[in-house]
Design a protein around this motif. Structure first.
Motif, mmCIF file in Angstrom:
data_model
loop_
_atom_site.group_PDB
_atom_site.id
_atom_site.type_symbol
_atom_site.label_atom_id
_atom_site.label_comp_id
_atom_site.label_asym_id
_atom_site.label_seq_id
_atom_site.Cartn_x
_atom_site.Cartn_y
_atom_site.Cartn_z
ATOM 1 N N LEU A 2 -11.545 -20.823 43.573
ATOM 2 C CA LEU A 2 -12.931 -20.430 43.799
ATOM 3 C C LEU A 2 -13.738 -20.516 42.509
ATOM 4 O O LEU A 2 -13.225 -20.258 41.425
ATOM 5 C CB LEU A 2 -13.002 -18.998 44.317
ATOM 6 N N THR A 3 -15.019 -20.826 42.664
ATOM 7 C CA THR A 3 -15.910 -20.807 41.512
ATOM 8 C C THR A 3 -16.291 -19.357 41.209
ATOM 9 O O THR A 3 -16.110 -18.454 42.047
ATOM 10 C CB THR A 3 -17.193 -21.607 41.798
ATOM 11 N N ASP A 4 -16.864 -19.133 40.027
ATOM 12 C CA ASP A 4 -17.339 -17.790 39.677
ATOM 13 C C ASP A 4 -18.427 -17.332 40.655
ATOM 14 O O ASP A 4 -18.471 -16.171 41.048
ATOM 15 C CB ASP A 4 -17.877 -17.769 38.249
ATOM 16 N N ARG A 5 -19.287 -18.247 41.070
ATOM 17 C CA ARG A 5 -20.348 -17.929 42.034
ATOM 18 C C ARG A 5 -19.739 -17.479 43.360
ATOM 19 O O ARG A 5 -20.151 -16.476 43.939
ATOM 20 C CB ARG A 5 -21.233 -19.155 42.248
ATOM 21 N N GLU A 6 -18.767 -18.212 43.856
ATOM 22 C CA GLU A 6 -18.110 -17.847 45.113
ATOM 23 C C GLU A 6 -17.407 -16.499 44.991
ATOM 24 O O GLU A 6 -17.446 -15.678 45.918
ATOM 25 C CB GLU A 6 -17.110 -18.929 45.518
ATOM 26 N N THR A 83 -23.333 -8.072 41.748
ATOM 27 C CA THR A 83 -22.010 -8.317 41.178
ATOM 28 C C THR A 83 -22.128 -9.463 40.179
ATOM 29 O O THR A 83 -23.014 -10.315 40.285
ATOM 30 C CB THR A 83 -20.973 -8.678 42.262
ATOM 31 N N ARG A 84 -21.216 -9.432 39.196
ATOM 32 C CA ARG A 84 -21.212 -10.474 38.174
ATOM 33 C C ARG A 84 -19.784 -10.906 37.904
ATOM 34 O O ARG A 84 -18.901 -10.080 37.688
ATOM 35 C CB ARG A 84 -21.830 -9.972 36.873
ATOM 36 N N VAL A 85 -19.566 -12.196 37.917
ATOM 37 C CA VAL A 85 -18.293 -12.788 37.523
ATOM 38 C C VAL A 85 -18.635 -13.784 36.421
ATOM 39 O O VAL A 85 -19.292 -14.803 36.685
ATOM 40 C CB VAL A 85 -17.567 -13.467 38.700
ATOM 41 N N ARG A 86 -18.260 -13.439 35.227
ATOM 42 C CA ARG A 86 -18.640 -14.181 34.024
ATOM 43 C C ARG A 86 -20.153 -14.368 33.994
ATOM 44 O O ARG A 86 -20.873 -13.417 33.769
ATOM 45 C CB ARG A 86 -17.842 -15.454 33.884
ATOM 46 N N TYR A 89 -24.072 -14.336 39.058
ATOM 47 C CA TYR A 89 -24.539 -13.084 39.625
ATOM 48 C C TYR A 89 -24.807 -13.252 41.119
ATOM 49 O O TYR A 89 -25.300 -14.292 41.545
ATOM 50 C CB TYR A 89 -25.843 -12.635 38.958
ATOM 51 N N CYS A 90 -24.523 -12.195 41.879
ATOM 52 C CA CYS A 90 -24.851 -12.166 43.297
ATOM 53 C C CYS A 90 -25.582 -10.861 43.594
ATOM 54 O O CYS A 90 -25.093 -9.776 43.273
ATOM 55 C CB CYS A 90 -23.596 -12.254 44.163
ATOM 56 N N HIS A 91 -26.748 -10.973 44.192
ATOM 57 C CA HIS A 91 -27.524 -9.824 44.661
ATOM 58 C C HIS A 91 -27.370 -9.802 46.176
ATOM 59 O O HIS A 91 -27.747 -10.763 46.853
ATOM 60 C CB HIS A 91 -28.990 -9.988 44.250
ATOM 61 N N PRO A 101 -26.733 -2.906 61.229
ATOM 62 C CA PRO A 101 -26.594 -2.750 59.771
ATOM 63 C C PRO A 101 -26.124 -4.059 59.127
ATOM 64 O O PRO A 101 -24.940 -4.292 58.938
ATOM 65 C CB PRO A 101 -25.553 -1.640 59.637
ATOM 66 N N LEU A 102 -27.075 -4.923 58.805
ATOM 67 C CA LEU A 102 -26.783 -6.279 58.349
ATOM 68 C C LEU A 102 -26.457 -6.332 56.856
ATOM 69 O O LEU A 102 -27.154 -5.742 56.032
ATOM 70 C CB LEU A 102 -27.983 -7.182 58.633
ATOM 71 N N MET A 103 -25.396 -7.043 56.529
ATOM 72 C CA MET A 103 -25.037 -7.314 55.141
ATOM 73 C C MET A 103 -25.387 -8.769 54.875
ATOM 74 O O MET A 103 -25.038 -9.648 55.658
ATOM 75 C CB MET A 103 -23.552 -7.083 54.910
ATOM 76 N N LYS A 104 -26.109 -9.019 53.770
ATOM 77 C CA LYS A 104 -26.528 -10.389 53.488
ATOM 78 C C LYS A 104 -26.626 -10.630 51.991
ATOM 79 O O LYS A 104 -26.826 -9.697 51.208
ATOM 80 C CB LYS A 104 -27.868 -10.692 54.149
ATOM 81 N N VAL A 105 -26.475 -11.878 51.626
ATOM 82 C CA VAL A 105 -26.692 -12.305 50.253
ATOM 83 C C VAL A 105 -28.189 -12.536 50.095
ATOM 84 O O VAL A 105 -28.791 -13.286 50.864
ATOM 85 C CB VAL A 105 -25.905 -13.593 49.929
ATOM 86 N N VAL A 106 -28.780 -11.884 49.111
ATOM 87 C CA VAL A 106 -30.205 -12.033 48.843
ATOM 88 C C VAL A 106 -30.435 -13.250 47.945
ATOM 89 O O VAL A 106 -31.286 -14.081 48.217
ATOM 90 C CB VAL A 106 -30.788 -10.756 48.193
ATOM 91 N N GLU A 107 -29.663 -13.321 46.868
ATOM 92 C CA GLU A 107 -29.748 -14.469 45.977
ATOM 93 C C GLU A 107 -28.540 -14.502 45.054
ATOM 94 O O GLU A 107 -27.888 -13.484 44.828
ATOM 95 C CB GLU A 107 -31.037 -14.456 45.148
ATOM 96 N N CYS A 108 -28.271 -15.674 44.552
ATOM 97 C CA CYS A 108 -27.219 -15.870 43.552
ATOM 98 C C CYS A 108 -27.815 -16.718 42.446
ATOM 99 O O CYS A 108 -28.650 -17.583 42.701
ATOM 100 C CB CYS A 108 -26.023 -16.605 44.140
ATOM 101 N N HIS A 109 -27.395 -16.446 41.237
ATOM 102 C CA HIS A 109 -27.818 -17.293 40.139
ATOM 103 C C HIS A 109 -26.771 -17.277 39.039
ATOM 104 O O HIS A 109 -25.895 -16.414 39.001
ATOM 105 C CB HIS A 109 -29.198 -16.896 39.601
ATOM 106 N N GLU A 110 -26.895 -18.221 38.170
ATOM 107 C CA GLU A 110 -25.973 -18.346 37.044
ATOM 108 C C GLU A 110 -26.800 -18.481 35.782
ATOM 109 O O GLU A 110 -27.825 -19.165 35.768
ATOM 110 C CB GLU A 110 -25.077 -19.572 37.225
#
Length: 117
Positions: A2-6, A83-86, A89-91, A101-110
């Motif tokens: 897996l990548t850091d983003r994943e 969350t942050r892996v190296r 980042y994932c918001h 009660p929905l769980m969702k990814v708002v944004e990811c960036h590196e």
């Protein structure tokens, strides 16, 4: 592999899922809501890869039973986590959406490599 983003996305999802299933059903009242919000935040922030977490509980949905409390339900949650892996980042967020009660990814960036120094 897996990548850091994943991995950051996975970690955000697993933290929100665990939080949801661990706390639903907890006895709660409007008087205790702030301390429960803080307890959840302080517990989750200890976990690996968690950078930030904010927990807000909808007090309008807290209808006291005969004994003076209600039970925490998934629709009461409004949670944001980063969350942050190296350098990735994932918001992510858990909040009500159309009665669920929905769980969702708002944004990811590196962070770009040039900015890492």
């Amino acid at each position: 592999m897996l990548t850091d983003r994943e991995t950051a996305i996975f970690e955000a999802g697993i933290k929100l899922g665990a939080l949801y299933h661990q706390w639903v059903g907890t006895p709660i009242s409007r008087r205790s809501a702030a301390s429960v919000e803080t307890a959840i935040e302080q517990a989750v922030i200890l976990q690996p890869f968690v950078e930030e977490i904010t927990v807000r509980l909808n007090r309008d949905l807290m209808k006291e039973n005969t004994f003076g409390y209600s039970e925490l339900s998934g629709l009461m949650f409004d949670v944001e986590i980063i969350t942050r892996v190296r350098y990735s980042y994932c918001h992510a967020r858990l909040n009500p959406c159309e009665g669920y009660p929905l769980m969702k990814v708002v944004e990811c960036h590196e962070i770009p490599e040039i900015s890492r120094n």
